[in-house]
Design a protein around this motif. Structure first.
Motif, PDB file in Angstrom:
ATOM      1  N   SER A 401      -8.194 -12.450  -9.394  1.00 23.40           N
ATOM      2  CA  SER A 401      -8.335 -11.647 -10.615  1.00 23.40           C
ATOM      3  C   SER A 401      -6.991 -11.451 -11.294  1.00 23.40           C
ATOM      4  CB  SER A 401      -8.970 -10.287 -10.294  1.00 23.40           C
ATOM      5  OG  SER A 401      -8.152  -9.537  -9.415  1.00 23.40           O
ATOM      6  N   VAL A 402      -7.046 -11.282 -12.612  1.00 21.95           N
ATOM      7  CA  VAL A 402      -5.877 -11.029 -13.451  1.00 21.95           C
ATOM      8  C   VAL A 402      -5.881  -9.545 -13.836  1.00 21.95           C
ATOM      9  CG1 VAL A 402      -4.769 -11.621 -15.651  1.00 21.95           C
ATOM     10  CG2 VAL A 402      -5.908 -13.411 -14.299  1.00 21.95           C
ATOM     11  N   PRO A 403      -4.743  -8.851 -13.765  1.00 23.00           N
ATOM     12  CA  PRO A 403      -3.413  -9.381 -13.484  1.00 23.00           C
ATOM     13  C   PRO A 403      -3.181  -9.600 -11.995  1.00 23.00           C
ATOM     14  CG  PRO A 403      -3.261  -7.026 -13.834  1.00 23.00           C
ATOM     15  CD  PRO A 403      -4.694  -7.398 -14.108  1.00 23.00           C
ATOM     16  N   PHE A 404      -2.367 -10.591 -11.724  1.00 23.23           N
ATOM     17  CA  PHE A 404      -1.912 -10.871 -10.358  1.00 23.23           C
ATOM     18  C   PHE A 404      -0.397 -10.958 -10.381  1.00 23.23           C
ATOM     19  CE2 PHE A 404      -0.220 -14.415  -7.751  1.00 23.23           C
ATOM     20  CZ  PHE A 404      -0.277 -13.778  -6.522  1.00 23.23           C
ATOM     21  N   ALA A 405       0.241 -10.370  -9.380  1.00 25.88           N
ATOM     22  CA  ALA A 405       1.694 -10.438  -9.303  1.00 25.88           C
ATOM     23  C   ALA A 405       2.143 -10.436  -7.855  1.00 25.88           C
ATOM     24  CB  ALA A 405       2.341  -9.268 -10.055  1.00 25.88           C
ATOM     25  N   SER A 406       3.270 -11.064  -7.609  1.00 26.56           N
ATOM     26  CA  SER A 406       3.893 -11.063  -6.289  1.00 26.56           C
ATOM     27  C   SER A 406       5.398 -11.098  -6.471  1.00 26.56           C
ATOM     28  CB  SER A 406       3.445 -12.281  -5.471  1.00 26.56           C
ATOM     29  OG  SER A 406       4.189 -12.376  -4.269  1.00 26.56           O
ATOM     30  N   VAL A 407       6.101 -10.329  -5.645  1.00 26.08           N
ATOM     31  CA  VAL A 407       7.558 -10.430  -5.565  1.00 26.08           C
ATOM     32  C   VAL A 407       7.963 -10.967  -4.197  1.00 26.08           C
ATOM     33  CG1 VAL A 407       7.970  -8.666  -7.304  1.00 26.08           C
ATOM     34  CG2 VAL A 407       7.812  -8.001  -4.890  1.00 26.08           C
ATOM     35  N   PHE A 408       6.997 -11.564  -3.486  1.00 30.39           N
ATOM     36  CA  PHE A 408       7.232 -12.241  -2.216  1.00 30.39           C
ATOM     37  C   PHE A 408       7.818 -11.283  -1.169  1.00 30.39           C
ATOM     38  CE2 PHE A 408       7.661 -15.214  -5.770  1.00 30.39           C
ATOM     39  CZ  PHE A 408       6.557 -16.008  -5.519  1.00 30.39           C
ATOM     40  N   ASN A 409       7.327 -10.060  -1.210  1.00 30.75           N
ATOM     41  CA  ASN A 409       7.743  -9.037  -0.259  1.00 30.75           C
ATOM     42  C   ASN A 409       6.982  -9.248   1.045  1.00 30.75           C
ATOM     43  OD1 ASN A 409       8.530  -6.754   1.098  1.00 30.75           O
ATOM     44  ND2 ASN A 409       7.974  -5.336  -0.530  1.00 30.75           N
ATOM     45  N   THR A 410       7.697  -9.513   2.131  1.00 28.23           N
ATOM     46  CA  THR A 410       7.071  -9.791   3.421  1.00 28.23           C
ATOM     47  C   THR A 410       6.760  -8.536   4.225  1.00 28.23           C
ATOM     48  OG1 THR A 410       9.238 -10.021   4.454  1.00 28.23           O
ATOM     49  CG2 THR A 410       8.211 -12.030   3.591  1.00 28.23           C
ATOM     50  N   GLY A 411       7.151  -7.368   3.738  1.00 27.08           N
ATOM     51  CA  GLY A 411       6.882  -6.128   4.455  1.00 27.08           C
ATOM     52  C   GLY A 411       8.000  -5.675   5.368  1.00 27.08           C
ATOM     53  N   HIS A 412       9.146  -6.343   5.295  1.00 25.69           N
ATOM     54  CA  HIS A 412      10.348  -5.857   5.975  1.00 25.69           C
ATOM     55  C   HIS A 412      11.557  -6.441   5.268  1.00 25.69           C
ATOM     56  CE1 HIS A 412      10.796  -9.396   9.095  1.00 25.69           C
ATOM     57  NE2 HIS A 412      10.328  -9.827   7.958  1.00 25.69           N
ATOM     58  N   GLY A 413      12.714  -5.819   5.481  1.00 26.86           N
ATOM     59  CA  GLY A 413      13.904  -6.307   4.808  1.00 26.86           C
ATOM     60  C   GLY A 413      15.153  -5.615   5.298  1.00 26.86           C
ATOM     61  N   LEU A 414      16.286  -6.175   4.895  1.00 32.27           N
ATOM     62  CA  LEU A 414      17.591  -5.612   5.254  1.00 32.27           C
ATOM     63  C   LEU A 414      18.042  -4.565   4.255  1.00 32.27           C
ATOM     64  CD1 LEU A 414      19.303  -9.005   6.173  1.00 32.27           C
ATOM     65  CD2 LEU A 414      18.238  -7.343   7.733  1.00 32.27           C
ATOM     66  N   ARG A 415      17.456  -4.594   3.066  1.00 32.33           N
ATOM     67  CA  ARG A 415      17.752  -3.642   1.998  1.00 32.33           C
ATOM     68  C   ARG A 415      16.498  -3.504   1.145  1.00 32.33           C
ATOM     69  NH1 ARG A 415      20.746  -7.802   2.265  1.00 32.33           N
ATOM     70  NH2 ARG A 415      22.799  -7.686   3.251  1.00 32.33           N
ATOM     71  N   TRP A 416      16.533  -2.589   0.189  1.00 28.67           N
ATOM     72  CA  TRP A 416      15.462  -2.464  -0.792  1.00 28.67           C
ATOM     73  C   TRP A 416      16.043  -2.715  -2.172  1.00 28.67           C
ATOM     74  CZ3 TRP A 416      10.259  -1.980  -0.402  1.00 28.67           C
ATOM     75  CH2 TRP A 416       9.551  -1.673  -1.569  1.00 28.67           C
ATOM     76  N   TYR A 417      15.355  -3.579  -2.925  1.00 27.33           N
ATOM     77  CA  TYR A 417      15.830  -3.980  -4.247  1.00 27.33           C
ATOM     78  C   TYR A 417      14.848  -3.533  -5.322  1.00 27.33           C
ATOM     79  CZ  TYR A 417      18.884  -7.325  -1.747  1.00 27.33           C
ATOM     80  OH  TYR A 417      19.805  -7.906  -0.927  1.00 27.33           O
ATOM     81  N   GLU A 418      15.398  -3.150  -6.459  1.00 32.48           N
ATOM     82  CA  GLU A 418      14.612  -2.901  -7.672  1.00 32.48           C
ATOM     83  C   GLU A 418      15.304  -3.609  -8.823  1.00 32.48           C
ATOM     84  OE1 GLU A 418      11.772  -1.490  -7.978  1.00 32.48           O
ATOM     85  OE2 GLU A 418      11.516  -0.389  -6.093  1.00 32.48           O
ATOM     86  N   GLU A 419      14.602  -4.565  -9.433  1.00 37.52           N
ATOM     87  CA  GLU A 419      15.139  -5.371 -10.531  1.00 37.52           C
ATOM     88  C   GLU A 419      16.500  -5.967 -10.172  1.00 37.52           C
ATOM     89  OE1 GLU A 419      14.904  -3.097 -14.188  1.00 37.52           O
ATOM     90  OE2 GLU A 419      12.929  -3.999 -14.529  1.00 37.52           O
ATOM     91  N   GLY A 420      16.580  -6.513  -8.968  1.00 37.83           N
ATOM     92  CA  GLY A 420      17.768  -7.226  -8.542  1.00 37.83           C
ATOM     93  C   GLY A 420      18.926  -6.368  -8.085  1.00 37.83           C
ATOM     94  N   ALA A 421      18.785  -5.056  -8.130  1.00 34.93           N
ATOM     95  CA  ALA A 421      19.851  -4.147  -7.697  1.00 34.93           C
ATOM     96  C   ALA A 421      19.453  -3.507  -6.373  1.00 34.93           C
ATOM     97  CB  ALA A 421      20.099  -3.073  -8.754  1.00 34.93           C
ATOM     98  N   VAL A 422      20.405  -3.337  -5.482  1.00 34.30           N
ATOM     99  CA  VAL A 422      20.165  -2.677  -4.199  1.00 34.30           C
ATOM    100  C   VAL A 422      20.063  -1.178  -4.439  1.00 34.30           C
ATOM    101  CG1 VAL A 422      21.081  -2.198  -1.905  1.00 34.30           C
ATOM    102  CG2 VAL A 422      21.381  -4.469  -2.920  1.00 34.30           C
ATOM    103  N   THR A 423      18.904  -0.612  -4.132  1.00 40.08           N
ATOM    104  CA  THR A 423      18.723   0.835  -4.267  1.00 40.08           C
ATOM    105  C   THR A 423      18.700   1.540  -2.917  1.00 40.08           C
ATOM    106  OG1 THR A 423      16.322   0.540  -4.400  1.00 40.08           O
ATOM    107  CG2 THR A 423      17.540   0.671  -6.476  1.00 40.08           C
ATOM    108  N   SER A 424      18.655   0.777  -1.835  1.00 46.83           N
ATOM    109  CA  SER A 424      18.843   1.314  -0.491  1.00 46.83           C
ATOM    110  C   SER A 424      19.395   0.198   0.368  1.00 46.83           C
ATOM    111  CB  SER A 424      17.529   1.827   0.107  1.00 46.83           C
ATOM    112  OG  SER A 424      17.703   2.173   1.469  1.00 46.83           O
ATOM    113  N   ALA A 458      18.696 -12.161   1.785  1.00 45.72           N
ATOM    114  CA  ALA A 458      20.031 -11.837   1.300  1.00 45.72           C
ATOM    115  C   ALA A 458      20.010 -11.352  -0.144  1.00 45.72           C
ATOM    116  CB  ALA A 458      20.938 -13.056   1.419  1.00 45.72           C
ATOM    117  N   ASP A 459      18.905 -11.559  -0.841  1.00 49.81           N
ATOM    118  CA  ASP A 459      18.786 -11.115  -2.227  1.00 49.81           C
ATOM    119  C   ASP A 459      17.309 -11.075  -2.575  1.00 49.81           C
ATOM    120  OD1 ASP A 459      19.526 -10.247  -4.710  1.00 49.81           O
ATOM    121  OD2 ASP A 459      20.362 -12.163  -5.397  1.00 49.81           O
ATOM    122  N   ALA A 460      16.958 -10.204  -3.499  1.00 42.68           N
ATOM    123  CA  ALA A 460      15.561 -10.089  -3.924  1.00 42.68           C
ATOM    124  C   ALA A 460      15.519  -9.470  -5.306  1.00 42.68           C
ATOM    125  CB  ALA A 460      14.764  -9.233  -2.934  1.00 42.68           C
ATOM    126  N   TRP A 461      14.435  -9.734  -6.005  1.00 40.65           N
ATOM    127  CA  TRP A 461      14.189  -9.092  -7.300  1.00 40.65           C
ATOM    128  C   TRP A 461      13.618  -7.694  -7.079  1.00 40.65           C
ATOM    129  CZ3 TRP A 461      15.299  -8.440 -12.067  1.00 40.65           C
ATOM    130  CH2 TRP A 461      14.387  -7.943 -13.007  1.00 40.65           C
TER     131      TRP A 461
END
Length: 677
Positions: A401-424, A458-461
């Protein structure tokens, strides 16, 4: 389960790391009690052990459980309904649909002290190959902690997003591991009307917590025919009650109809009554080619599908190095004999040495396990002794169904990113935040040098990961991303967010509006220019481009990207993909009623009322006295546990903001709650 063939879970005394563990909506008024971190629930049927529980363990009786009295129910309830899935044309000529299925028995953490909704470490079994699974069992239980486990919310939400049902586990352990026959008798006790009250309790728990049924593993010996008859009646009533609520029951091949424990390694006269009473049966590891063949024939004769039998494959010790007589289960060139029951595939994490527990090491091992030695499901390696699920079983998808979106988040990470910036910059895991992920990892089509394609941390959107393509491609490269059934409207666009770290790459969106004619063929892609599109924005080095599907109609069946390197070597990241209507999408409505439901110094439980409409997750920030915001975490639920907060200098009250995040990752306005120090 044969105790010589597996590790029995023993009582754990340590909880997981200091989690910013989220929890769902608290429906009661704010509690006066101190805030405590929520954990996954576990019970004994009725009778509790003698003595006192160990540190961090709470003994509970399922018989006395009531939803209204469950202090952590809202912290453990899943938020994502089970998604419908479809089967696209298989990626290779050996993968089949409608035959063998895959079940996995997974221990995501200890029985006690298993965080309800995430913890502060990236070292976690972040299962992502859901496309090959038909059933997940939340494995665990021990005589010293509890025997009946309800799956935690992150696992259920991630599985449901990919269309996989999740079962709780009822484990009645062998006497050698502390099992007591009284617990079996407790489970199958009857009331004055002749019903089994704990069958109703199990169904009520699954309904309240939002998971899909139960796996029954009765391994306590010493029973007799009377007990076997009682257990059979219990299974029959449990299945009837479960079916009425859309739940299922799987039986483990241990107890026989005469009440004794005798693993058969087959469907036969000693256990067929239990198979008929349940939806499925896990066949113990001692099967042989002959017993599986006879089991399939017997299932056929009972009017049941042979693929409702899971042939147990113990991978706890050796994972993808395990020797298996695959031709006895999923022979090449012949109809499959039964389905496959994978016991403890979290080996892909657990076998890693302490200095190689970063996410990239886990995903490399996990891709090897599920995809095979070639690491490309479209190019299986016929000489690989490990017959990975992708070789035999067709993948499934829920992208419809539309809309569909993915940021390829695997459910774990070394940091948290929002719009390419590290927020944690704190490591984290929370499977409930996992996106619907590409099922075929990784299908790479090129006539030249094949680059590597991986999830990278090492980086994420947004979130914690992105897709990294790295290498020296000398010919165009097509990376398959999603098999879909997305309707195309007059203004549908594909949106890509990406960045190049090295090299020069021409990017095209690959869109197919039909299936390949045969299994293993390339989808009939049309390649749409991306770099020449004018509607581009750049934020923190990431470009977001919208590509109109001009001239296309019908349904999108497959999505990918085509990359042509003009200067190398190449390191190119894909951070986001969306299919949506053109224009600025409306923001979701804001949540309301944010409140502190419990407090103990710097430990707080927050809750809020969700806004109507689809919400992907919620984000939480702390608003500091200088006007800046500090990211605290995100959750798919409607509440959150915070720990270790401290007043800022001169701060008389902490201020928190909660935002709803929509399917396209657009955020609502915040709702604010304050807490005086």
């Amino acid at each position: 389960m044969n105790p010589t063939r597996r590790t029995v879970l023993i009582a754990a005394t340590a909880t997981a790391g200091a989690a910013l563990a989220p929890s769902p909506l608290a429906t009661a008024a704010p509690r006066a009690a101190a805030a405590t971190p929520p954990h996954a629930s576990y019970w004994y049927p009725d009778t509790l052990p003698a003595g006192a529980p160990g540190p961090g363990i709470t003994w509970r009786s399922l018989k006395s459980w009531r939803a209204a009295d469950d202090p952590d129910l809202d912290c453990n309830a899943a938020s994502v309904p089970l998604a419908a899935r479809f089967t696209p044309t298989p990626a290779n000529a050996t993968a089949r649909s409608g035959q063998a299925r895959i079940q996995a028995l997974v221990s995501f953490g200890p029985t006690s002290g298993n965080p309800s909704q995430g913890s502060a470490t990236a070292d976690h079994y972040a299962l992502t190959h859901w496309a090959y699974l038909d059933e997940l069992v939340f494995w665990g239980g021990s005589a010293g902690e509890g025997l009946i486990l309800a799956p935690n919310a992150p696992v259920v939400d991630a599985a449901h997003r990919h269309g996989v049902p999740v079962l709780g586990n009822v484990f009645l352990p062998p006497a050698a591991y502390g099992g007591q026959l009284q617990w079996t008798r407790d489970l199958v006790q009857r009331d004055a009307a002749g019903h089994y009250p704990l069958a109703a309790q199990l169904v009520a728990v699954a309904a309240a917590y939002g998971f899909d049924g139960w796996f029954l593993n009765a391994e306590t010996g010493g029973g007799n025919t009377a007990l076997g008859t009682a257990v059979l009646g219990f299974v029959q009533e449990l299945r009837a009650l479960a079916a009425a609520r859309g739940q299922r029951v799987t039986w483990y091949d241990a107890m026989t109809v005469n009440g004794t424990v005798s693993w058969q390694g087959a469907l036969n006269s000693q256990n067929q009554a239990f198979f008929r009473a349940a939806d499925d049966m896990f066949v113990d590891f001692r099967w042989s080619a002959g017993t599986l063949a006879s089991s399939g024939t017997k299932a056929d004769g009972l009017g049941r599908s042979r693929y409702q039998l899971w042939a147990g494959v113990d991978v706890e010790s050796n994972g993808s190095g395990t020797y298996v007589d695959w031709d006895a289960i999923v022979p090449a060139g012949k109809p499959h004999i039964t389905s496959v029951g994978l016991y403890r595939p979290e080996w892909t994490r657990n076998h890693l040495p302490a200095d190689q527990r970063a996410p990239e090491y886990f995903h490399a091992a996990d891709d090897r396990f599920w995809t095979g030695r070639s690491l490309d499901p479209a190019r299986p390696d016929a000489s690989d002794p490990w017959r990975a699920p992708a070789v035999s079983v067709a993948d499934r998808s829920t992208v419809t169904s539309v809309p569909f979106a993915s940021v390829f988040n695997t459910g774990h990470g070394l940091r948290w990113y929002e719009e390419g910036a590290v927020t944690s910059d704190a490591p984290w895991n929370h499977l409930g935040l996992q996106d619907r992920l590409p099922s075929r990892r990784w299908v790479v089509r090129t006539a030249g040098k094949r680059p590597t394609v991986t999830f990278d941390f090492a980086d994420a959107w947004r979130g914690g990961s992105s897709v990294l393509v790295a290498g020296e491609p000398d010919q165009p490269v097509v990376v398959d991303l999603y098999q879909t059934r997305l309707p195309i409207g007059v203004n549908t666009v594909v949106e890509l967010t990406y960045r190049s770290e090295s090299g020069e790459v021409n990017v095209e969106s690959a869109v197919a509006t039909a299936e390949p004619s045969t299994a293993g063929e390339t989808p009939p892609y049309r390649y749409l220019a991306v770099n020449s599109v004018n509607a581009v924005k750049t934020v923190n080095g990431w470009q977001t481009v919208t590509v109109p599907l001009t001239g296309l109609s019908g349904t999108v069946h497959a999505l990918g990207v085509r990359l042509t390197a003009t200067e190398g070597p190449v390191r190119w990241r894909l951070g986001g993909l969306a299919v949506r209507a053109d224009g600025t999408p409306p923001a979701p409505a804001a949540p309301s009623g944010a409140r502190v439901t419990a407090a103990n110094g710097g430990d707080l439980r927050l809750a809020w009322n969700p806004a109507p409409g689809t919400v992907r997750h919620h984000t939480l920030h702390r608003l500091l006295p200088d006007g800046t915001r500090r990211f605290l975490g995100a959750t798919a639920q409607r509440a959150y546990f915070l720990s270790g907060l401290r007043p800022e200098q001169g701060e008389k009250a902490a201020r928190f903001e909660v935002r709803a995040v929509g399917e396209l990752y657009n955020a609502s306005t915040p709702v604010t709650v304050t807490h005086p120090w």
